[in-house]
Design a protein around this motif. Structure first.
Motif, PDB file in Angstrom:
ATOM      1  N   ILE A 195      -4.853   6.359  -2.163  1.00 52.06           N
ATOM      2  CA  ILE A 195      -4.064   5.232  -1.658  1.00 52.06           C
ATOM      3  C   ILE A 195      -4.196   4.090  -2.664  1.00 52.06           C
ATOM      4  O   ILE A 195      -5.287   3.819  -3.175  1.00 52.06           O
ATOM      5  CB  ILE A 195      -4.530   4.788  -0.255  1.00 52.06           C
ATOM      6  N   THR A 196      -3.093   3.465  -2.977  1.00 53.68           N
ATOM      7  CA  THR A 196      -3.089   2.344  -3.917  1.00 53.68           C
ATOM      8  C   THR A 196      -2.662   1.066  -3.200  1.00 53.68           C
ATOM      9  O   THR A 196      -1.904   1.112  -2.226  1.00 53.68           O
ATOM     10  CB  THR A 196      -2.129   2.607  -5.093  1.00 53.68           C
ATOM     11  N   SER A 197      -3.164  -0.050  -3.693  1.00 52.82           N
ATOM     12  CA  SER A 197      -2.760  -1.360  -3.187  1.00 52.82           C
ATOM     13  C   SER A 197      -2.403  -2.247  -4.366  1.00 52.82           C
ATOM     14  O   SER A 197      -3.212  -2.429  -5.283  1.00 52.82           O
ATOM     15  CB  SER A 197      -3.890  -2.006  -2.375  1.00 52.82           C
ATOM     16  N   ASN A 198      -1.187  -2.773  -4.348  1.00 57.41           N
ATOM     17  CA  ASN A 198      -0.735  -3.694  -5.385  1.00 57.41           C
ATOM     18  C   ASN A 198      -0.527  -5.099  -4.836  1.00 57.41           C
ATOM     19  O   ASN A 198       0.202  -5.909  -5.413  1.00 57.41           O
ATOM     20  CB  ASN A 198       0.573  -3.180  -6.013  1.00 57.41           C
ATOM     21  N   ILE A 252       0.838  -1.193   0.000  1.00 56.72           N
ATOM     22  CA  ILE A 252       0.000   0.000   0.000  1.00 56.72           C
ATOM     23  C   ILE A 252       0.875   1.245   0.000  1.00 56.72           C
ATOM     24  O   ILE A 252       1.987   1.246   0.530  1.00 56.72           O
ATOM     25  CB  ILE A 252      -0.960   0.024   1.197  1.00 56.72           C
ATOM     26  N   GLN A 253       0.336   2.317  -0.606  1.00 52.45           N
ATOM     27  CA  GLN A 253       1.107   3.551  -0.707  1.00 52.45           C
ATOM     28  C   GLN A 253       0.158   4.729  -0.868  1.00 52.45           C
ATOM     29  O   GLN A 253      -0.803   4.673  -1.641  1.00 52.45           O
ATOM     30  CB  GLN A 253       2.066   3.501  -1.905  1.00 52.45           C
ATOM     31  N   PHE A 254       0.423   5.803  -0.095  1.00 54.00           N
ATOM     32  CA  PHE A 254      -0.329   7.037  -0.277  1.00 54.00           C
ATOM     33  C   PHE A 254       0.159   7.761  -1.526  1.00 54.00           C
ATOM     34  O   PHE A 254       1.336   7.690  -1.885  1.00 54.00           O
ATOM     35  CB  PHE A 254      -0.175   7.961   0.935  1.00 54.00           C
ATOM     36  N   GLY A 255      -0.750   8.496  -2.157  1.00 56.19           N
ATOM     37  CA  GLY A 255      -0.373   9.274  -3.335  1.00 56.19           C
ATOM     38  C   GLY A 255       0.525  10.448  -2.985  1.00 56.19           C
ATOM     39  O   GLY A 255       1.339  10.882  -3.799  1.00 56.19           O
ATOM     40  N   ASN A 256       0.380  10.975  -1.761  1.00 55.08           N
ATOM     41  CA  ASN A 256       1.230  12.081  -1.313  1.00 55.08           C
ATOM     42  C   ASN A 256       2.463  11.499  -0.628  1.00 55.08           C
ATOM     43  O   ASN A 256       2.371  10.913   0.440  1.00 55.08           O
ATOM     44  CB  ASN A 256       0.475  12.982  -0.336  1.00 55.08           C
ATOM     45  N   SER A 257       3.593  11.678  -1.238  1.00 50.45           N
ATOM     46  CA  SER A 257       4.824  11.118  -0.673  1.00 50.45           C
ATOM     47  C   SER A 257       5.560  12.118   0.215  1.00 50.45           C
ATOM     48  O   SER A 257       6.440  11.733   0.982  1.00 50.45           O
ATOM     49  CB  SER A 257       5.762  10.661  -1.804  1.00 50.45           C
ATOM     50  N   LEU A 295      -7.315  -8.851  -1.241  1.00 50.56           N
ATOM     51  CA  LEU A 295      -8.053  -7.716  -0.704  1.00 50.56           C
ATOM     52  C   LEU A 295      -7.424  -7.286   0.615  1.00 50.56           C
ATOM     53  O   LEU A 295      -7.140  -8.116   1.473  1.00 50.56           O
ATOM     54  CB  LEU A 295      -9.513  -8.102  -0.490  1.00 50.56           C
ATOM     55  N   ASP A 296      -7.221  -5.981   0.776  1.00 50.66           N
ATOM     56  CA  ASP A 296      -6.590  -5.455   1.992  1.00 50.66           C
ATOM     57  C   ASP A 296      -7.571  -4.534   2.711  1.00 50.66           C
ATOM     58  O   ASP A 296      -8.052  -3.550   2.137  1.00 50.66           O
ATOM     59  CB  ASP A 296      -5.316  -4.679   1.641  1.00 50.66           C
ATOM     60  N   SER A 324      -9.208  -3.396  -3.158  1.00 49.70           N
ATOM     61  CA  SER A 324      -8.984  -4.569  -3.997  1.00 49.70           C
ATOM     62  C   SER A 324      -7.565  -4.566  -4.557  1.00 49.70           C
ATOM     63  O   SER A 324      -6.906  -3.518  -4.611  1.00 49.70           O
ATOM     64  CB  SER A 324      -9.995  -4.601  -5.150  1.00 49.70           C
ATOM     65  N   PRO A 325      -7.073  -5.740  -4.998  1.00 42.09           N
ATOM     66  CA  PRO A 325      -5.729  -5.799  -5.581  1.00 42.09           C
ATOM     67  C   PRO A 325      -5.600  -4.890  -6.798  1.00 42.09           C
ATOM     68  O   PRO A 325      -6.534  -4.750  -7.596  1.00 42.09           O
ATOM     69  CB  PRO A 325      -5.580  -7.275  -5.969  1.00 42.09           C
ATOM     70  N   ASN A 326      -4.465  -4.232  -6.903  1.00 45.93           N
ATOM     71  CA  ASN A 326      -4.143  -3.374  -8.043  1.00 45.93           C
ATOM     72  C   ASN A 326      -5.226  -2.318  -8.283  1.00 45.93           C
ATOM     73  O   ASN A 326      -5.700  -2.126  -9.410  1.00 45.93           O
ATOM     74  CB  ASN A 326      -3.936  -4.218  -9.306  1.00 45.93           C
TER      75      ASN A 326
END
Length: 232
Positions: A52-55, A28-33, A59-60, A91-93
């Motif tokens: 926020i993205t999840s790769n 997971i990663q926030f768009g604002n770094s 499911l997280d 969901s994934p990706n």
């Protein structure tokens, strides 16, 4: 898993069971770094959002919390809220958004000061492996200018042909250093209002009224007071 713990000093054995969960790692990663700063007006409620993205391959269910020492009011603009935390199933990706509202207080007695404010840290915790990510954002209040007359000396007695001065306490109730410009307006004599053009010295019907110690170029800091005199 069945565990056996043996105390070698007396050969005493304790049996226990443990459960091991094998799952996919979170990504997971926030768009604002980087940290962000928002400038807002006093008394305004503003909305803040970050994607926020999840790769991950599963499911997280991510839990969000806020860390701050501020007493400003804030809350979540999210569907799943439990107490002070919020949850989002990603969901994934895929990509989604975390939304928060923050209410800036009104400026009272010079606070909060202009272009100062609190910092908030948004923390996301993965439901897959409990890994955490964070984003820090701060707020600054815009400059607000205001002045108050805190007290005026009253009931001053004068002898015919005499004069006196009245103390007036003025205060900078804005949140930024400022100067105060003062003028005298209409005069009421025996219940009759005399409409006069505003000035620092007025004369009407034998009466003279003037400002003393006005010092318009004197800077007052937030919530600072000073005494101005009105001569009669």
């Amino acid at each position: 898993l069945g565990l056996a713990i043996i105390d070698l000093t007396d050969d005493h054995t304790i049996y226990s069971n443990a459960t091991t969960k094998i799952t996919a790692p979170s990504v997971i990663q926030f768009g604002n770094s980087q940290s962000s700063t928002f400038v807002i007006d006093p008394g305004i409620t503003t909305n803040v959002a970050t994607n926020i993205t999840s790769n991950a391959s599963l499911l997280d269910d991510v839990t969000f919390s806020i860390q701050t020492t501020s007493d400003w009011n804030w809350g979540w603009n999210m569907d799943e809220i439990t107490g002070d935390v919020s949850n989002l199933k990603i969901s994934p990706n895929s990509i989604d958004f975390v939304r928060i509202w923050v209410e800036a207080p009104l400026v009272i007695d010079g606070a909060p000061l202009a272009y100062e404010g609190p910092t908030f840290t948004l923390i996301g915790t993965s439901g897959l492996d409990h890994a955490t990510i964070s984003w820090q954002f701060s707020f600054e209040i815009t400059a607000y200018r205001n002045v108050s007359v805190d007290s005026v000396e009253t009931n001053v007695s004068l002898d015919p042909g005499g004069n006196n001065r009245i103390d007036v306490i003025v205060r900078n109730t804005g949140n930024t250093p400022d100067t105060i410009s003062m003028m005298l307006g209409d005069i009421v004599i025996d219940g009759i209002e005399k409409e006069l053009e505003k000035a620092d010295r007025l004369t009407v019907d034998g009466w003279t009224v003037a400002l003393f110690n006005a010092f318009e170029d004197t800077i007052l800091f937030p919530n600072e007071t000073r005494i101005v005199q009105i001569g009669v």
